[in-house]
Scaffold this motif. Structure first.
Motif, PDB file in Angstrom:
ATOM      1  N   PHE A   1      27.235  -0.602 -89.562  1.00 25.82           N
ATOM      2  CA  PHE A   1      26.005   0.439 -89.858  1.00 25.82           C
ATOM      3  C   PHE A   1      24.908  -0.267 -89.034  1.00 25.82           C
ATOM      4  O   PHE A   1      23.973   0.693 -88.436  1.00 25.82           O
ATOM      5  CB  PHE A   1      25.689   0.208 -91.330  1.00 25.82           C
ATOM      6  CG  PHE A   1      24.750   1.290 -91.588  1.00 25.82           C
ATOM      7  CD1 PHE A   1      25.152   2.571 -92.073  1.00 25.82           C
ATOM      8  CD2 PHE A   1      23.449   1.081 -91.707  1.00 25.82           C
ATOM      9  CE1 PHE A   1      24.263   3.643 -92.591  1.00 25.82           C
ATOM     10  CE2 PHE A   1      22.426   2.182 -92.132  1.00 25.82           C
ATOM     11  CZ  PHE A   1      23.035   3.301 -92.613  1.00 25.82           C
ATOM     12  N   PRO A   2      24.462  -1.455 -89.039  1.00 25.43           N
ATOM     13  CA  PRO A   2      23.362  -2.037 -88.130  1.00 25.43           C
ATOM     14  C   PRO A   2      23.455  -1.710 -86.630  1.00 25.43           C
ATOM     15  O   PRO A   2      22.553  -1.363 -85.939  1.00 25.43           O
ATOM     16  CB  PRO A   2      23.465  -3.616 -88.480  1.00 25.43           C
ATOM     17  CG  PRO A   2      24.121  -3.731 -89.611  1.00 25.43           C
ATOM     18  CD  PRO A   2      25.219  -2.611 -89.679  1.00 25.43           C
ATOM     19  N   LEU A   3      24.627  -1.696 -86.235  1.00 29.43           N
ATOM     20  CA  LEU A   3      24.692  -0.910 -84.734  1.00 29.43           C
ATOM     21  C   LEU A   3      24.503   0.225 -84.574  1.00 29.43           C
ATOM     22  O   LEU A   3      23.955   0.598 -83.675  1.00 29.43           O
ATOM     23  CB  LEU A   3      26.306  -1.204 -84.474  1.00 29.43           C
ATOM     24  CG  LEU A   3      26.628  -0.733 -82.806  1.00 29.43           C
ATOM     25  CD1 LEU A   3      25.975  -1.580 -81.868  1.00 29.43           C
ATOM     26  CD2 LEU A   3      27.998  -1.009 -82.884  1.00 29.43           C
ATOM     27  N   LEU A   4      24.862   1.310 -85.597  1.00 29.34           N
ATOM     28  CA  LEU A   4      24.571   2.550 -85.611  1.00 29.34           C
ATOM     29  C   LEU A   4      22.965   2.717 -85.425  1.00 29.34           C
ATOM     30  O   LEU A   4      22.454   3.654 -84.699  1.00 29.34           O
ATOM     31  CB  LEU A   4      24.945   3.357 -86.594  1.00 29.34           C
ATOM     32  CG  LEU A   4      26.819   3.254 -86.714  1.00 29.34           C
ATOM     33  CD1 LEU A   4      27.130   4.301 -87.678  1.00 29.34           C
ATOM     34  CD2 LEU A   4      27.211   3.901 -85.424  1.00 29.34           C
ATOM     35  N   LEU A   5      22.276   1.832 -86.131  1.00 28.74           N
ATOM     36  CA  LEU A   5      20.694   1.962 -86.190  1.00 28.74           C
ATOM     37  C   LEU A   5      20.090   1.744 -84.835  1.00 28.74           C
ATOM     38  O   LEU A   5      18.946   2.208 -84.496  1.00 28.74           O
ATOM     39  CB  LEU A   5      20.132   1.195 -87.361  1.00 28.74           C
ATOM     40  CG  LEU A   5      20.488   1.467 -88.782  1.00 28.74           C
ATOM     41  CD1 LEU A   5      19.935   0.436 -89.650  1.00 28.74           C
ATOM     42  CD2 LEU A   5      20.241   2.856 -89.154  1.00 28.74           C
ATOM     43  N   ARG A   6      20.646   0.954 -83.953  1.00 27.85           N
ATOM     44  CA  ARG A   6      20.149   0.638 -82.651  1.00 27.85           C
ATOM     45  C   ARG A   6      20.783   1.814 -81.468  1.00 27.85           C
ATOM     46  O   ARG A   6      20.209   1.579 -80.508  1.00 27.85           O
ATOM     47  CB  ARG A   6      20.680  -0.660 -82.354  1.00 27.85           C
ATOM     48  CG  ARG A   6      20.298  -1.764 -83.116  1.00 27.85           C
ATOM     49  CD  ARG A   6      20.324  -2.912 -82.419  1.00 27.85           C
ATOM     50  NE  ARG A   6      21.693  -3.500 -82.270  1.00 27.85           N
ATOM     51  CZ  ARG A   6      22.458  -4.178 -83.139  1.00 27.85           C
ATOM     52  NH1 ARG A   6      21.947  -4.585 -84.165  1.00 27.85           N
ATOM     53  NH2 ARG A   6      23.783  -4.548 -82.947  1.00 27.85           N
ATOM     54  N   ILE A   7      21.450   2.844 -81.957  1.00 27.68           N
ATOM     55  CA  ILE A   7      21.917   3.996 -80.791  1.00 27.68           C
ATOM     56  C   ILE A   7      20.830   4.749 -80.955  1.00 27.68           C
ATOM     57  O   ILE A   7      20.224   5.350 -81.775  1.00 27.68           O
ATOM     58  CB  ILE A   7      23.023   4.401 -81.506  1.00 27.68           C
ATOM     59  CG1 ILE A   7      24.469   3.401 -81.486  1.00 27.68           C
ATOM     60  CG2 ILE A   7      23.526   5.605 -80.187  1.00 27.68           C
ATOM     61  CD1 ILE A   7      25.705   3.903 -81.843  1.00 27.68           C
ATOM     62  N   PRO A   8      20.497   5.303 -79.497  1.00 26.25           N
ATOM     63  CA  PRO A   8      19.278   6.083 -79.214  1.00 26.25           C
ATOM     64  C   PRO A   8      19.476   7.456 -80.031  1.00 26.25           C
ATOM     65  O   PRO A   8      20.688   7.868 -80.114  1.00 26.25           O
ATOM     66  CB  PRO A   8      19.096   6.062 -77.840  1.00 26.25           C
ATOM     67  CG  PRO A   8      19.665   4.950 -77.290  1.00 26.25           C
ATOM     68  CD  PRO A   8      20.943   4.594 -78.375  1.00 26.25           C
TER      69      PRO A   8
ATOM     70  N   GLY B   1      20.210   6.525 -84.363  1.00 23.10           N
ATOM     71  CA  GLY B   1      19.527   5.466 -85.230  1.00 23.10           C
ATOM     72  C   GLY B   1      18.354   6.007 -85.972  1.00 23.10           C
ATOM     73  O   GLY B   1      18.259   6.001 -87.153  1.00 23.10           O
ATOM     74  N   PRO B   2      17.383   6.646 -85.250  1.00 21.16           N
ATOM     75  CA  PRO B   2      16.244   7.166 -85.772  1.00 21.16           C
ATOM     76  C   PRO B   2      16.557   8.559 -86.543  1.00 21.16           C
ATOM     77  O   PRO B   2      15.869   8.571 -87.804  1.00 21.16           O
ATOM     78  CB  PRO B   2      15.577   7.859 -84.645  1.00 21.16           C
ATOM     79  CG  PRO B   2      15.864   7.046 -83.487  1.00 21.16           C
ATOM     80  CD  PRO B   2      17.365   6.672 -83.682  1.00 21.16           C
ATOM     81  N   TRP B   3      17.688   9.333 -86.327  1.00 21.59           N
ATOM     82  CA  TRP B   3      18.108  10.194 -87.261  1.00 21.59           C
ATOM     83  C   TRP B   3      18.456   9.923 -88.460  1.00 21.59           C
ATOM     84  O   TRP B   3      18.373  10.236 -89.648  1.00 21.59           O
ATOM     85  CB  TRP B   3      19.078  11.161 -86.615  1.00 21.59           C
ATOM     86  CG  TRP B   3      19.802  12.434 -87.505  1.00 21.59           C
ATOM     87  CD1 TRP B   3      19.219  13.498 -87.767  1.00 21.59           C
ATOM     88  CD2 TRP B   3      20.878  12.030 -88.389  1.00 21.59           C
ATOM     89  NE1 TRP B   3      19.987  13.967 -88.883  1.00 21.59           N
ATOM     90  CE2 TRP B   3      20.913  13.427 -89.306  1.00 21.59           C
ATOM     91  CE3 TRP B   3      21.698  11.276 -88.833  1.00 21.59           C
ATOM     92  CZ2 TRP B   3      22.090  13.507 -90.172  1.00 21.59           C
ATOM     93  CZ3 TRP B   3      22.780  11.376 -89.590  1.00 21.59           C
ATOM     94  CH2 TRP B   3      22.833  12.632 -90.445  1.00 21.59           C
ATOM     95  N   VAL B   4      19.327   8.620 -88.661  1.00 17.47           N
ATOM     96  CA  VAL B   4      19.822   8.045 -89.825  1.00 17.47           C
ATOM     97  C   VAL B   4      18.716   7.613 -90.751  1.00 17.47           C
ATOM     98  O   VAL B   4      18.776   7.470 -91.873  1.00 17.47           O
ATOM     99  CB  VAL B   4      20.881   6.759 -89.278  1.00 17.47           C
ATOM    100  CG1 VAL B   4      21.170   5.999 -90.776  1.00 17.47           C
ATOM    101  CG2 VAL B   4      22.130   7.374 -88.945  1.00 17.47           C
TER     102      VAL B   4
END
Length: 223
Positions: free
Chosen positions: A94-101, A104-107
């Motif tokens: 989950f922390p990795l997904l938050l760093r994906i352009p 991450g902002p959508w989540v």
């Protein structure tokens, strides 16, 4: 309800957290190779890819697989397995997904809006476990392991709780639909079943084409 552990922070090495769910899917496909004829194996593989990539859900993929000859129990188990693998990936990464352009902002926006919604309705949090199972099991638009994991984290649930809800909901939802479709197909003549399969494949192809074109339009408009 407060979150009792940090998602993704269990000390497991990063490469294993990312790769293990995919390795599980690879082992599963290898095992299924010994169960299905090659042409049906390819169909099941295509169904797995279609389930992972929006906008298709189990309510579309399960009927198509069953009408094309894949056993109902294998179809249901496959999609439930994918829900489990997706939930495991989300729990570990989950922390990795938050760093994906863009993703991450959508989540983060999704979680903020959902948190506001739940703060106004505190009684919903008391039904968090059963509610998340129902959300994953029922064929809502956008339901499944990915969004289910986001909602579970938003509710402050632990990784084990969310993964349990996703697994149970995936089993209930997939097997319920598969059993219903299998029952209906026994009432339909074989010739009609073939035409229904063709129609479903055309619908899937059209949906994929529309989704791809819409994605292209969005990229062109943002350029």
């Amino acid at each position: 309800m407060q979150q009792t552990d940090e998602w993704g922070g269990d000390g497991t090495s990063s490469w294993l957290k990312v790769s293990f769910p995919f390795l599980l899917c690879g082992f599963y496909l290898a095992a299924v190779w010994f169960v299905l004829p090659p042409e049906q194996w390819l169909l099941l593989f295509g169904a797995m890819v279609a389930y992972i990539v929006p906008p298709l859900g189990r309510e579309t993929i399960i009927p198509a697989c069953i009408l094309l000859g894949i056993p109902w129990w294998l179809t249901a188990f496959t999609l439930a397995f994918l829900d489990f693998a997706g939930g495991l990936f989300m729990a570990w990464n989950f922390p990795l997904l938050l760093r994906i352009p863009r993703l991450g902002p959508w989540v983060r926006r999704f979680m903020e809006a959902g948190r506001t919604f739940l703060d106004r309705r505190p009684w919903l949090e008391r039904l968090y476990f059963v509610g998340l199972i129902a959300f994953v099991a029922l064929p809502f638009d956008g339901s499944g392991s990915i969004v289910g994991s986001i909602i579970g984290r938003m509710l402050g649930m632990t990784k084990a709780e969310v993964l349990s809800c996703i697994t149970i909901g995936g089993i209930i939802g997939s097997f319920s639909i598969a059993l219903g479709i299998d029952y209906v197909t026994h009432l339909i003549p074989a010739e009609a079943g073939l035409w229904i399969s063709v129609i479903i494949l055309l619908v899937i192809g059209t949906a994929l084409a529309v989704a791809y074109r819409a994605h292209s339009w969005r990229k062109e408009s943002n350029a």
